[in-house]
Scaffold this active site. Sequence first.
Site, PDB file in Angstrom:
ATOM      1  N   GLU A 124       0.812  -1.207   0.000  1.00 29.42           N
ATOM      2  CA  GLU A 124       0.000   0.000   0.000  1.00 29.42           C
ATOM      3  C   GLU A 124       0.848   1.261   0.000  1.00 29.42           C
ATOM      4  O   GLU A 124       1.974   1.268   0.490  1.00 29.42           O
ATOM      5  CB  GLU A 124      -0.916   0.002   1.235  1.00 29.42           C
ATOM      6  CG  GLU A 124      -1.869  -1.180   1.232  1.00 29.42           C
ATOM      7  CD  GLU A 124      -2.896  -1.177   2.356  1.00 29.42           C
ATOM      8  OE1 GLU A 124      -3.870  -1.933   2.234  1.00 29.42           O
ATOM      9  OE2 GLU A 124      -2.746  -0.451   3.342  1.00 29.42           O
ATOM     10  N   CYS A 137       3.511   8.491   1.610  1.00 25.26           N
ATOM     11  CA  CYS A 137       4.018   7.486   2.545  1.00 25.26           C
ATOM     12  C   CYS A 137       4.257   6.206   1.752  1.00 25.26           C
ATOM     13  O   CYS A 137       3.329   5.601   1.226  1.00 25.26           O
ATOM     14  CB  CYS A 137       2.973   7.292   3.651  1.00 25.26           C
ATOM     15  SG  CYS A 137       3.480   6.126   4.898  1.00 25.26           S
ATOM     16  N   CYS A 144       6.190  -7.256   7.008  1.00 21.32           N
ATOM     17  CA  CYS A 144       7.315  -6.772   7.813  1.00 21.32           C
ATOM     18  C   CYS A 144       7.732  -7.885   8.761  1.00 21.32           C
ATOM     19  O   CYS A 144       6.886  -8.634   9.242  1.00 21.32           O
ATOM     20  CB  CYS A 144       6.885  -5.534   8.602  1.00 21.32           C
ATOM     21  SG  CYS A 144       8.242  -4.706   9.449  1.00 21.32           S
ATOM     22  N   CYS A 148       6.173  -5.489  15.515  1.00 24.54           N
ATOM     23  CA  CYS A 148       5.856  -4.531  16.575  1.00 24.54           C
ATOM     24  C   CYS A 148       4.402  -4.797  16.987  1.00 24.54           C
ATOM     25  O   CYS A 148       3.526  -4.938  16.127  1.00 24.54           O
ATOM     26  CB  CYS A 148       6.031  -3.103  16.065  1.00 24.54           C
ATOM     27  SG  CYS A 148       7.737  -2.768  15.592  1.00 24.54           S
ATOM     28  N   CYS A 151       1.418  -2.648  15.681  1.00 26.61           N
ATOM     29  CA  CYS A 151       1.384  -2.334  14.249  1.00 26.61           C
ATOM     30  C   CYS A 151       0.648  -3.413  13.465  1.00 26.61           C
ATOM     31  O   CYS A 151       0.923  -4.609  13.626  1.00 26.61           O
ATOM     32  CB  CYS A 151       2.807  -2.172  13.724  1.00 26.61           C
ATOM     33  SG  CYS A 151       2.873  -1.843  11.957  1.00 26.61           S
ATOM     34  N   CYS A 375      -1.198   5.692  10.213  1.00 27.74           N
ATOM     35  CA  CYS A 375       0.038   5.001  10.608  1.00 27.74           C
ATOM     36  C   CYS A 375      -0.258   3.632  11.181  1.00 27.74           C
ATOM     37  O   CYS A 375      -1.047   3.506  12.105  1.00 27.74           O
ATOM     38  CB  CYS A 375       0.754   5.734  11.732  1.00 27.74           C
ATOM     39  SG  CYS A 375       1.291   7.348  11.344  1.00 27.74           S
TER      40      CYS A 375
HETATM   41  N1  SAH Z   1       9.542   0.031  10.042  1.00 27.99           N
HETATM   42  C1  SAH Z   1       9.650   1.445  10.074  1.00 27.99           C
HETATM   43  C2  SAH Z   1       8.688   2.216   9.205  1.00 27.99           C
HETATM   44  C3  SAH Z   1       7.246   1.767   9.136  1.00 27.99           C
HETATM   45  S1  SAH Z   1       6.157   2.189  10.447  1.00 27.99           S
HETATM   46  C4  SAH Z   1       9.551   1.923  11.508  1.00 27.99           C
HETATM   47  O1  SAH Z   1       9.271   1.131  12.381  1.00 27.99           O
HETATM   48  O2  SAH Z   1       9.796   3.096  11.770  1.00 27.99           O
HETATM   49  C5  SAH Z   1       5.928   3.923  10.444  1.00 27.99           C
HETATM   50  C6  SAH Z   1       5.544   4.467  11.810  1.00 27.99           C
HETATM   51  O3  SAH Z   1       4.194   4.127  12.176  1.00 27.99           O
HETATM   52  C7  SAH Z   1       6.418   3.911  12.919  1.00 27.99           C
HETATM   53  O4  SAH Z   1       6.793   4.907  13.816  1.00 27.99           O
HETATM   54  C8  SAH Z   1       5.474   2.931  13.582  1.00 27.99           C
HETATM   55  O5  SAH Z   1       5.889   2.614  14.853  1.00 27.99           O
HETATM   56  C9  SAH Z   1       4.175   3.685  13.525  1.00 27.99           C
HETATM   57  N2  SAH Z   1       2.997   2.837  13.790  1.00 27.99           N
HETATM   58  C10 SAH Z   1       2.857   1.537  13.488  1.00 27.99           C
HETATM   59  N3  SAH Z   1       1.638   1.091  13.891  1.00 27.99           N
HETATM   60  C11 SAH Z   1       0.989   2.134  14.435  1.00 27.99           C
HETATM   61  C12 SAH Z   1      -0.316   2.305  14.982  1.00 27.99           C
HETATM   62  N4  SAH Z   1      -1.195   1.311  15.016  1.00 27.99           N
HETATM   63  N5  SAH Z   1      -0.646   3.529  15.461  1.00 27.99           N
HETATM   64  C13 SAH Z   1       0.235   4.554  15.362  1.00 27.99           C
HETATM   65  N6  SAH Z   1       1.474   4.455  14.845  1.00 27.99           N
HETATM   66  C14 SAH Z   1       1.861   3.254  14.372  1.00 27.99           C
END
Ligand code: SAH
Length: 402
Positions: A124, A137, A144, A148, A151, A375
């Site tokens: 996406e 973005c 991935c 996390c 996420c 995000c």
């Molecule tokens: N892998 C990279 C880039 C992708 S995530 C990284 O971790 O930075 C981009 C951003 O979105 C990161 O800061 C991630 O922690 C945040 N993010 C992921 N899931 C989220 C959620 N459910 N709510 C808010 N931010 C989120």
Amino acid sequence: MNHPQPITMPIPGHIDPVPVPRDLKPRVDGRIDLLGLSRDDLRMALETAQLEPKQAKLRAKQLWHWIYNRGATDFTVMTDIAKDMRGWLDQRFVVSRPEVVEAQVSTDGTRKWLLRSDDGQDYEMVFIPDADRGTLCVSSQVGCTLNCRFCHTGTMKLVRNLTPGEIVGQVMLARDALGEWPSQPEGRMLTNIVMMGMGEPLYNFDNVRDALKLVMDGDGLALSKRRITLSTAGVVPMMARAGEEIGVNLAVSLHAITKDVRDEIVPLNRKYGIEELLQACADYPGANNARRITFEYVMLKDKNDRDEDALELVRLIRKYRLPAKVNLIPFNPWPGAPYECSDPDRVARFSDLIFKAGISAPVRTPRGRDIMAACGQLKSAAEKKSRAELDRMAAEKQAALG
Ligand code: SAH
């Protein structure tokens, strides 16, 4: 994949470094996709197709300009190339775009595209228009590996690296959609790029670097490195190279300041701990007060949002003398997520505490929530469907048993 190494010292007798051709796989129709190739790669592709070296060099230059400056996808428009040569090119090559499976527009103007690769992988990209800028973005991987816990992308099973063509292809497609060809320095809607889509860009370093080099090239898409931000969850061993070889702004997904909490929500922390990560930030080439490192901090209720957390974050930033700003991200929930977003007044208080210490800590406005574009909500439709299918199957099984 091999790349020509930059030559730092002249070697007598060797004028040009000899580029090693990238392993170019033809598509099912036998043609080779030129999207994502550098000038040298383009030249090699033409030479491999038996074009004489001098011709190849000239044609590569013309093609490169048509592809990245004019946004051409069709050889017939390339009027400075002889007609029979255009035909010759068309038989052997294409300039592709990612296939669009679905395009959605949010009530706030945010747009999301679901894209599909030649081998049927979905990823996406999201465009976020603001009054003074427009941010794309971009995804670096399908899925991935980091998992996390907050996420959504982390719950996808399948992971593969996107190619340079698939990464730069997202930018090209956005430019198509916004009608922004040829590339012009003024009045663009697409002004900024953040590598914050699906995937961990530093786990796909070569392809992300090659794609961003194309994005930054002044004769092509021409986005300044100051308008590009690469976000990492903290792949410490790759951070110095990112600064040296790509040179864009750095964002770090910190999200917690104690080992316990960060281990839980960003499992990569078990490999590269907070102190090591902050040291790598302090060493990041090119970071200074004018170009600060952004620390992303997702606000999770009763998990990482106490006053003490904010104060400890300030202490750490000071300890490592980091030119830093903090970006507070209200947690964007997704179905089945194990966390909740902190209350708005908690987020405001957290932000205040950091501001009072002289560090900028704005709260990021969630965008495109209605189309699951915010995000961390990115996850391919194919996966979502298969989940829905699984649920249906489970329900059917239950009904059969009951
Ligand atoms: N892998 C990279 C880039 C992708 S995530 C990284 O971790 O930075 C981009 C951003 O979105 C990161 O800061 C991630 O922690 C945040 N993010 C992921 N899931 C989220 C959620 N459910 N709510 C808010 N931010 C989120």
